[in-house]
Design an enzyme around this catalytic site. Structure first.
Site, PDB file in Angstrom:
ATOM      1  N   SER A 138     -24.272  -3.704  10.851  1.00  0.00           N
ATOM      2  CA  SER A 138     -25.913  -2.681  10.595  1.00  0.00           C
ATOM      3  C   SER A 138     -26.464  -3.082  11.520  1.00  0.00           C
ATOM      4  O   SER A 138     -27.400  -4.352  10.958  1.00  0.00           O
ATOM      5  CB  SER A 138     -25.583  -2.564   8.873  1.00  0.00           C
ATOM      6  N   LYS A 164     -23.487   0.195  13.409  1.00  0.00           N
ATOM      7  CA  LYS A 164     -24.791   1.531  12.576  1.00  0.00           C
ATOM      8  C   LYS A 164     -25.657   0.955  13.535  1.00  0.00           C
ATOM      9  O   LYS A 164     -25.960  -0.421  13.367  1.00  0.00           O
ATOM     10  CB  LYS A 164     -24.093   1.040  10.780  1.00  0.00           C
ATOM     11  N   LYS A 166     -30.042   1.620  12.801  1.00  0.00           N
ATOM     12  CA  LYS A 166     -30.336   1.948  11.629  1.00  0.00           C
ATOM     13  C   LYS A 166     -31.778   2.923  13.310  1.00  0.00           C
ATOM     14  O   LYS A 166     -32.288   2.347  13.912  1.00  0.00           O
ATOM     15  CB  LYS A 166     -31.733   0.828  10.569  1.00  0.00           C
ATOM     16  N   ASP A 192     -29.160   5.027  10.707  1.00  0.00           N
ATOM     17  CA  ASP A 192     -28.744   4.941   9.612  1.00  0.00           C
ATOM     18  C   ASP A 192     -30.664   5.083   8.900  1.00  0.00           C
ATOM     19  O   ASP A 192     -31.220   4.192   9.599  1.00  0.00           O
ATOM     20  CB  ASP A 192     -28.676   4.211   8.149  1.00  0.00           C
ATOM     21  N   GLU A 217     -26.720   8.330   8.094  1.00  0.00           N
ATOM     22  CA  GLU A 217     -26.942   7.959   6.579  1.00  0.00           C
ATOM     23  C   GLU A 217     -28.034   8.046   6.193  1.00  0.00           C
ATOM     24  O   GLU A 217     -29.567   7.884   6.767  1.00  0.00           O
ATOM     25  CB  GLU A 217     -26.738   6.224   5.985  1.00  0.00           C
ATOM     26  N   ASP A 242     -26.046   7.740   0.224  1.00  0.00           N
ATOM     27  CA  ASP A 242     -26.264   5.521   0.151  1.00  0.00           C
ATOM     28  C   ASP A 242     -27.231   5.765  -1.036  1.00  0.00           C
ATOM     29  O   ASP A 242     -26.963   5.860  -2.000  1.00  0.00           O
ATOM     30  CB  ASP A 242     -26.856   5.146   1.530  1.00  0.00           C
ATOM     31  N   LYS A 266     -21.981   1.035  -3.002  1.00  0.00           N
ATOM     32  CA  LYS A 266     -22.689   0.370  -2.999  1.00  0.00           C
ATOM     33  C   LYS A 266     -22.444  -0.168  -4.717  1.00  0.00           C
ATOM     34  O   LYS A 266     -23.164   0.303  -5.500  1.00  0.00           O
ATOM     35  CB  LYS A 266     -24.267  -0.451  -2.910  1.00  0.00           C
ATOM     36  N   GLY A 294     -23.863  -2.459   2.137  1.00  0.00           N
ATOM     37  CA  GLY A 294     -23.572  -4.059   2.359  1.00  0.00           C
ATOM     38  C   GLY A 294     -25.557  -3.738   1.494  1.00  0.00           C
ATOM     39  O   GLY A 294     -26.550  -3.127   2.300  1.00  0.00           O
TER      40      GLY A 294
HETATM   41  O1  OSB Z   1     -29.132   1.042   3.875  1.00  0.00           O
HETATM   42  O2  OSB Z   1     -27.327   0.261   4.208  1.00  0.00           O
HETATM   43  C1  OSB Z   1     -28.957   0.256   3.914  1.00  0.00           C
HETATM   44  C2  OSB Z   1     -30.205  -3.391   3.915  1.00  0.00           C
HETATM   45  C3  OSB Z   1     -30.283  -3.508   2.737  1.00  0.00           C
HETATM   46  C4  OSB Z   1     -31.698  -2.781   2.539  1.00  0.00           C
HETATM   47  C5  OSB Z   1     -30.550  -1.750   3.159  1.00  0.00           C
HETATM   48  C6  OSB Z   1     -28.990  -1.225   3.756  1.00  0.00           C
HETATM   49  C7  OSB Z   1     -29.259  -2.352   4.378  1.00  0.00           C
HETATM   50  C8  OSB Z   1     -28.171  -2.746   4.831  1.00  0.00           C
HETATM   51  C9  OSB Z   1     -27.578  -4.062   6.029  1.00  0.00           C
HETATM   52  O3  OSB Z   1     -27.487  -1.520   6.272  1.00  0.00           O
HETATM   53  C10 OSB Z   1     -26.035  -3.626   5.480  1.00  0.00           C
HETATM   54  C11 OSB Z   1     -25.308  -5.353   5.641  1.00  0.00           C
HETATM   55  O4  OSB Z   1     -25.571  -6.221   4.677  1.00  0.00           O
HETATM   56  O5  OSB Z   1     -24.907  -6.010   6.509  1.00  0.00           O
HETATM   57 MG    MG Z   2     -28.496   2.702   3.973  1.00  0.00          MG
END
Ligand code: OSB
Ligand code: MG
Length: 374
Positions: A138, A164, A166, A192, A217, A242, A266, A294
């Site tokens: 991510s 992924k 952001k 995401d 996402e 999510d 999660k 995660g």
């Molecule tokens: O939206 O998935 C998410 C981390 C913190 C808060 C929200 C998200 C995330 C990640 C991190 O995408 C994924 C990881 O732990 O590598």
């Molecule tokens: Mg997410």
């Protein structure tokens, strides 16, 4: 049978190797809530709550979870005999609204205890079938598109099976498009948004349809289902929910309304393993793929995620990056690693979490503790 006679709460601070930025905020250091659970029969397990400092992902924070565990949740378990870890979620859910991340840490700790008691790896205890889990990365929002392209290219070269990205308004279609251009049409990319859009942005989101993404996402509000359904009707790319999926019922709502075609599970967000497994099983019967998300967990939380992701319907790569992506040094050994094929191994060679918890290092990182007894 589980009967806890002692629970120790602990806050540690663990600096991230690089800041992690999502549309709603930036993390530089994790404030991590760890629990140590002790059973009357001598079994012991560590657990982690995925709460953080600020309520920008969910309304929970470390400072809401701590007193909720101390005053409300832990007293329900301490000194009480519970037949199986699968019964713990219902006990914590009764007349307690929300606080899923607080509930999850306690609930998952009970599964950890049960694995120790049975001398089974956690993955085996829950019926996991997979021995290696496909891993995705991510990538937080970067300073500029060049850095993003470099990081995505590097991740794919390291073997990650999914990248992924952001996104946020202004750092979306052009940026993801530039990455797509650089890595080729077939590379497994997704985006995401962490709630950065509304339906007023539909045209912008529809432009992502041309980028061959595996999924998008949670583009809309953190608790929305209905508007995601409206968007999904217009979008070819599957939506993955999510934030909105906080229980089995919300997963059912997603399906009923057509609000998404994939779920990121999660365990912290849904209140633990029991609801995670229920969502997994429900999706399996409908042919809906799931993957393990995660929350920048330490190696303890990661152990629970890896075990969960060994269930058969976790068919898409999880956000399960190796320890070294997040930390200069993790609090478990061996640290979590990824092989060149982009998989993480499920530790099936030892009971419980499958990793050694580094107590001396945790002590050194601890800023406060509280001990609860039956
Ligand atoms: O939206 O998935 C998410 C981390 C913190 C808060 C929200 C998200 C995330 C990640 C991190 O995408 C994924 C990881 O732990 O590598
Ligand atoms: Mg997410």
């Amino acid at each position: 049978m589980i009967r806890l006679d002692r629970i120790v709460l602990r806050e540690i601070r663990l600096p991230l190797r690089e800041p992690f930025r999502i549309s709603s905020g930036e993390m530089r250091e994790r404030r991590i809530l760890l629990l140590e659970l002790f059973d009357a029969d001598g079994a012991q397990a560590w657990a982690e709550s995925v709460v953080d400092d600020l309520p920008n992902y969910s309304s929970e924070t470390l400072d809401t979870a701590w007193p909720t565990i101390v005053r409300v949740l832990a007293p329900r378990l301490l000194g009480r005999s519970v037949d199986a870890p699968s019964a713990v979620h219902d006990l914590l859910e009764q007349d307690v609204r929300g606080h899923n991340m607080a509930k999850a840490a306690l609930e998952m700790g009970c599964w950890g205890i049960a694995a120790e008691q049975a001398r089974l790896p956690l993955a085996r205890l829950i019926g996991g079938t997979r021995e290696r889990i496909a891993t995705g990365i991510s990538l937080g929002i970067q300073r500029n598109v060049h850095t993003l392209i470099a990081k995505a290219t590097e991740a794919l070269a390291e073997g990650y099976q999914k990248v992924k990205i952001k996104i946020a308004p202004g750092r979306d279609v052009d940026w993801v498009g530039a990455v797509r251009e650089a890595v080729g049409h077939e590379a497994h990319l997704m985006a995401d948004a962490n709630n950065a859009y509304t339906l007023a942005d539909t045209d912008r989101l529809l432009a992502l349809d041309d980028l061959n993404l595996m999924m998008i996402e949670q583009p809309l509000a953190h608790d929305d289902i209905v508007r995601h359904a409206e968007l999904q009707r217009k979008l070819r790319t599957p939506l993955c929910l999510d934030e909105s999926i906080t229980s089995l019922e919300r997963a059912q709502d997603m399906v009923t309304l057509g609000a998404g075609r994939i779920i990121n599970i999660k365990p912290g967000r849904v209140g633990g393993y029991a609801p995670s497994i229920a969502i997994h099983d429900y999706c399996e019967t409908l042919g809906i793929p799931v993957w393990c998300g995660g929350m920048l967990e330490s190696g303890i939380g990661r152990a629970y995620n890896v075990a969960l992701a060994s269930l058969p319907n976790f068919t898409l790569p999880g956000d399960l990056s190796p320890s070294a992506r997040y930390w200069a040094q993790d609090i478990v050994s061996p640290e979590w690693t990824m092989d060149a094929q982009g998989t993480v191994r499920v530790p099936l060679d030892r009971p419980g979490l499958g990793v050694e918890v580094d107590r001396a290092r945790i002590e050194a990182l601890t800023v406060r503790t509280e001990e609860l007894r039956a």
